[in-house]
Design a protein around this motif. Structure first.
Motif, PDB file in Angstrom:
ATOM      1  N   GLN A 343       3.271 -61.760 -20.882  1.00  0.00           N
ATOM      2  CA  GLN A 343       2.138 -61.972 -20.744  1.00  0.00           C
ATOM      3  C   GLN A 343       1.826 -62.606 -21.501  1.00  0.00           C
ATOM      4  O   GLN A 343       0.598 -63.490 -21.170  1.00  0.00           O
ATOM      5  CB  GLN A 343       1.812 -61.381 -19.949  1.00  0.00           C
ATOM      6  CG  GLN A 343       2.120 -60.962 -18.240  1.00  0.00           C
ATOM      7  CD  GLN A 343       1.973 -62.034 -17.055  1.00  0.00           C
ATOM      8  OE1 GLN A 343       0.902 -62.569 -17.394  1.00  0.00           O
ATOM      9  NE2 GLN A 343       2.197 -62.749 -16.617  1.00  0.00           N
ATOM     10  N   GLN A 347       0.104 -66.147 -21.399  1.00  0.00           N
ATOM     11  CA  GLN A 347      -1.372 -66.957 -20.994  1.00  0.00           C
ATOM     12  C   GLN A 347      -1.193 -68.105 -22.350  1.00  0.00           C
ATOM     13  O   GLN A 347      -2.157 -68.875 -21.892  1.00  0.00           O
ATOM     14  CB  GLN A 347      -2.015 -65.290 -21.356  1.00  0.00           C
ATOM     15  CG  GLN A 347      -2.105 -65.495 -19.737  1.00  0.00           C
ATOM     16  CD  GLN A 347      -2.815 -63.766 -19.353  1.00  0.00           C
ATOM     17  OE1 GLN A 347      -4.010 -63.700 -20.581  1.00  0.00           O
ATOM     18  NE2 GLN A 347      -2.021 -62.866 -19.190  1.00  0.00           N
ATOM     19  N   PHE A 372      -6.101 -61.483 -20.137  1.00  0.00           N
ATOM     20  CA  PHE A 372      -5.852 -61.075 -18.762  1.00  0.00           C
ATOM     21  C   PHE A 372      -5.114 -59.939 -19.264  1.00  0.00           C
ATOM     22  O   PHE A 372      -4.143 -60.489 -18.207  1.00  0.00           O
ATOM     23  CB  PHE A 372      -5.935 -62.213 -17.632  1.00  0.00           C
ATOM     24  CG  PHE A 372      -6.281 -61.396 -16.428  1.00  0.00           C
ATOM     25  CD1 PHE A 372      -7.450 -60.455 -15.543  1.00  0.00           C
ATOM     26  CD2 PHE A 372      -6.038 -61.187 -15.070  1.00  0.00           C
ATOM     27  CE1 PHE A 372      -7.806 -60.179 -14.698  1.00  0.00           C
ATOM     28  CE2 PHE A 372      -5.255 -60.800 -13.737  1.00  0.00           C
ATOM     29  CZ  PHE A 372      -6.837 -59.867 -13.965  1.00  0.00           C
ATOM     30  N   ASP A 373      -5.947 -58.822 -19.165  1.00  0.00           N
ATOM     31  CA  ASP A 373      -4.820 -57.831 -18.685  1.00  0.00           C
ATOM     32  C   ASP A 373      -3.882 -57.731 -17.346  1.00  0.00           C
ATOM     33  O   ASP A 373      -4.605 -56.696 -16.487  1.00  0.00           O
ATOM     34  CB  ASP A 373      -4.692 -56.350 -19.966  1.00  0.00           C
ATOM     35  CG  ASP A 373      -3.867 -55.160 -19.558  1.00  0.00           C
ATOM     36  OD1 ASP A 373      -2.758 -55.375 -18.973  1.00  0.00           O
ATOM     37  OD2 ASP A 373      -4.630 -54.803 -20.556  1.00  0.00           O
ATOM     38  N   LYS A 374      -2.380 -57.483 -17.184  1.00  0.00           N
ATOM     39  CA  LYS A 374      -1.783 -57.251 -15.778  1.00  0.00           C
ATOM     40  C   LYS A 374      -1.152 -56.346 -15.961  1.00  0.00           C
ATOM     41  O   LYS A 374      -0.893 -55.408 -14.843  1.00  0.00           O
ATOM     42  CB  LYS A 374      -0.939 -58.949 -15.386  1.00  0.00           C
ATOM     43  CG  LYS A 374      -1.914 -60.087 -15.091  1.00  0.00           C
ATOM     44  CD  LYS A 374      -1.003 -60.936 -15.067  1.00  0.00           C
ATOM     45  CE  LYS A 374      -1.338 -62.356 -14.844  1.00  0.00           C
ATOM     46  NZ  LYS A 374      -0.698 -63.295 -14.607  1.00  0.00           N
ATOM     47  N   ARG A 389      -2.562 -50.292 -14.849  1.00  0.00           N
ATOM     48  CA  ARG A 389      -3.417 -51.483 -15.120  1.00  0.00           C
ATOM     49  C   ARG A 389      -4.654 -50.810 -14.762  1.00  0.00           C
ATOM     50  O   ARG A 389      -5.498 -50.893 -13.663  1.00  0.00           O
ATOM     51  CB  ARG A 389      -2.942 -52.303 -13.558  1.00  0.00           C
ATOM     52  CG  ARG A 389      -3.745 -53.027 -13.868  1.00  0.00           C
ATOM     53  CD  ARG A 389      -3.639 -54.259 -12.849  1.00  0.00           C
ATOM     54  NE  ARG A 389      -4.032 -55.779 -12.860  1.00  0.00           N
ATOM     55  CZ  ARG A 389      -3.484 -56.711 -12.268  1.00  0.00           C
ATOM     56  NH1 ARG A 389      -2.621 -56.962 -11.406  1.00  0.00           N
ATOM     57  NH2 ARG A 389      -4.696 -57.906 -11.867  1.00  0.00           N
ATOM     58  N   VAL A 406       7.555 -57.253  -9.741  1.00  0.00           N
ATOM     59  CA  VAL A 406       7.162 -58.324 -10.507  1.00  0.00           C
ATOM     60  C   VAL A 406       8.012 -58.388 -11.659  1.00  0.00           C
ATOM     61  O   VAL A 406       8.331 -59.947 -11.591  1.00  0.00           O
ATOM     62  CB  VAL A 406       6.310 -57.105 -11.662  1.00  0.00           C
ATOM     63  CG1 VAL A 406       5.664 -57.870 -12.920  1.00  0.00           C
ATOM     64  CG2 VAL A 406       5.040 -56.537 -10.904  1.00  0.00           C
ATOM     65  N   TYR A 410       9.858 -62.831 -11.523  1.00  0.00           N
ATOM     66  CA  TYR A 410       8.779 -63.830 -13.460  1.00  0.00           C
ATOM     67  C   TYR A 410      10.445 -64.103 -14.124  1.00  0.00           C
ATOM     68  O   TYR A 410      10.525 -64.730 -14.720  1.00  0.00           O
ATOM     69  CB  TYR A 410       8.660 -62.987 -14.699  1.00  0.00           C
ATOM     70  CG  TYR A 410       6.711 -63.515 -14.152  1.00  0.00           C
ATOM     71  CD1 TYR A 410       6.241 -64.420 -14.649  1.00  0.00           C
ATOM     72  CD2 TYR A 410       5.863 -61.903 -13.950  1.00  0.00           C
ATOM     73  CE1 TYR A 410       4.617 -64.770 -14.783  1.00  0.00           C
ATOM     74  CE2 TYR A 410       4.950 -61.961 -13.136  1.00  0.00           C
ATOM     75  CZ  TYR A 410       3.951 -63.035 -14.304  1.00  0.00           C
ATOM     76  OH  TYR A 410       2.761 -63.635 -14.338  1.00  0.00           O
TER      77      TYR A 410
END
Length: 476
Positions: A343, A347, A372-374, A389, A406, A410
């Motif tokens: 991530q 990002q 942004f911490d997912k 989270r 998840v 991806y």
């Protein structure tokens, strides 16, 4: 699309009338790929230079190593992924030099060296395994950062059981025990997932396949110099993970630093100073990473500081000091609150692409990157996982299902997603693992190439090509 360097590297985008803004992206990982895809705009032309022709979904390498997934599922061809993006091209090469003043990048391949120019540069070369200054350990304890690493480990793991069967059949029970001892160094997400799958492999998949050994008696050891398993997940999840692993049969040693590694085992120093030797043929190094060496040359040219892992400090917008046209992203960046995970690369890549497009369009740039911490997650074994989270923490089956969803999301490409889902059903709902083919080449190729030297491949190909030319001339 031209990749010839500009003769006037000092020109600004406004002076590039009549031609597209040339963006050079180094690396085909998450950072490089998502940067390239985000630059799908008519104003720019993108050249991706990468040392491999595939995009690697690194979080699932351990499943290749343990026979769940094939390498093609998690490493699709990069040019296939961006085939429909007409403003982008992919070229093979390992970057050797970056000249920020001349705005050129030089990359080498088996056919020679090529120099590329750029208007904007995105450095997304990622990270490599770190043995904490003991690179000699790599000979006997390979890391898990590339497809080659995963295939080598697959050969070592399955080969160990085969050799143990031979030893037991010959009455060499002690040798069989050592061969069925597997040590994973590093109790982060990768190490935990690897240890869990080794338990699953020995207890479920191989349990009834041998006649002279009992694979379920295999000893799986997880080592770490830290005092917790999954320390970054918080105390509660760390304790839960350790409890689950030990319940499965994983032997955990914390506060244990590896001080020596050889072909037949390794030596560990405990926090009280005592030392212990563990006899084992298969070691997996899942501890520590360091940024790609390109951060050093960037630091030398800009004065930007490097941290202990070799990551470089950037401006808040991910550019280098004095070079607003150069972005460093992903695992190569030292920035508070930015983890070295997929991530983070995705990002930062999208942010860099956005800044480049704003610059080309004459809009204001310099906006700071905000991560942004997912959340974080790791599997422990079948039906067991942990996820964090913010204040939300999940364990057990819910976390495992979330992990599956998840990671499936991806994976690049519908065919790869479908294949992954089928392989997971076979392995997790059943007992089988479809990818168990191993060869001696998988196990020995890395060391053979290292012993032969870095120039072996290049000189071999040049010699072969020269011989072919001479033969044709003689025939004529």
């Amino acid at each position: 699309m031209s990749v010839v360097p500009s003769t006037d590297s000092s020109r600004t985008p406004a002076e590039h009338a009549g031609r597209r803004h040339q963006v050079l992206v180094i690396g085909s990982g998450f950072g490089g790929l998502f940067t390239t895809k985000a630059l799908d705009a008519p104003e720019v032309a993108v050249t991706m230079v990468a040392r491999t022709g595939h995009h690697l979904f690194q979080p699932l390498l351990y499943q290749v190593a343990t026979g769940i997934l094939s390498e093609g599922v998690i490493a699709p061809a990069t040019r296939d992924i961006i085939a429909r993006q007409r403003n982008a091209q992919v070229l093979l090469g390992e970057v050797e030099e970056i000249d920020l003043v001349a705005r050129t990048v030089t990359a080498g391949s088996v056919t020679g060296r090529t120099t590329y120019g750029y208007d904007s540069l995105v450095v997304a070369a990622g990270s490599t395994q770190s043995w904490f200054g003991n690179d000699q350990f790599a000979e006997f304890a390979p890391g898990m950062k590339t497809i080659d690493d995963a295939l080598e480990l697959r050969g070592r793991i399955y080969g160990a059981f085969e050799l143990a069967e031979l030893a037991a059949a010959a009455g060499r029970d002690e040798d069989a025990r050592d061969l069925m001892t597997f040590v994973v160094v590093g109790a982060g997400p990768t190490g935990v997932e690897m240890a869990g799958q080794l338990i699953e492999l020995s207890r479920r998949t191989l349990s009834n396949e041998f006649r002279h050994i009992d694979p379920s008696t295999a000893r799986i050891v997880l080592l770490d110099a830290a005092q917790e398993v999954l320390g970054s997940f918080g105390d509660d999840l760390a304790r839960r993970t350790r409890r689950d692993l030990e319940k499965l049969g994983v032997e955990i040693h914390l506060g244990a630093k590896v001080v020596d590694v050889d072909a037949t085992g390794l030596e560990v120093e405990h926090h009280d100073g005592s030392r212990e030797r563990i006899e084992c043929s298969t070691k997996v190094w899942a501890a520590g990473v360091k940024a790609n060496r390109l951060t050093r040359t960037l630091s030398e040219q800009t004065g930007a500081e490097l941290d202990r892992a070799g990551r470089i400090s950037t401006n808040p917008d991910l550019t280098l000091p004095g070079h607003p046209e150069v972005f460093v992203i992903g695992d190569m960046v030292s920035m508070e609150g930015l983890p070295g995970v997929a991530q983070g690369a995705i990002q930062t890549g999208r942010h860099a692409a956005g800044q480049i497009l704003r610059r080309v369009r004459g809009e204001e740039t310099g906006q700071a990157f905000e991560y942004f911490d997912k959340g974080s997650m790791a599997t422990i074994s079948r039906f067991r996982a942990v996820m964090k989270r913010g204040r939300i923490e999940l364990t057990g089956v819910p976390a495992w299902v979330a992990w599956l969803a998840v990671h499936l999301f991806y994976i690049i490409g519908f065919k790869s997603q479908l294949s992954t889902l089928a392989h997971w059903a076979i392995s997790f709902l059943g007992r089988d693992r479809a990818e168990r083919t191993v060869t001696e080449q998988q196990v020995l190729a890395r060391l053979a190439l290292e012993y032969l030297g870095e120039d072996f491949l290049r000189s071999s190909l040049r010699t072969s090509r020269g011989e072919q030319v001479r033969l044709r001339e003689q025939q004529d």
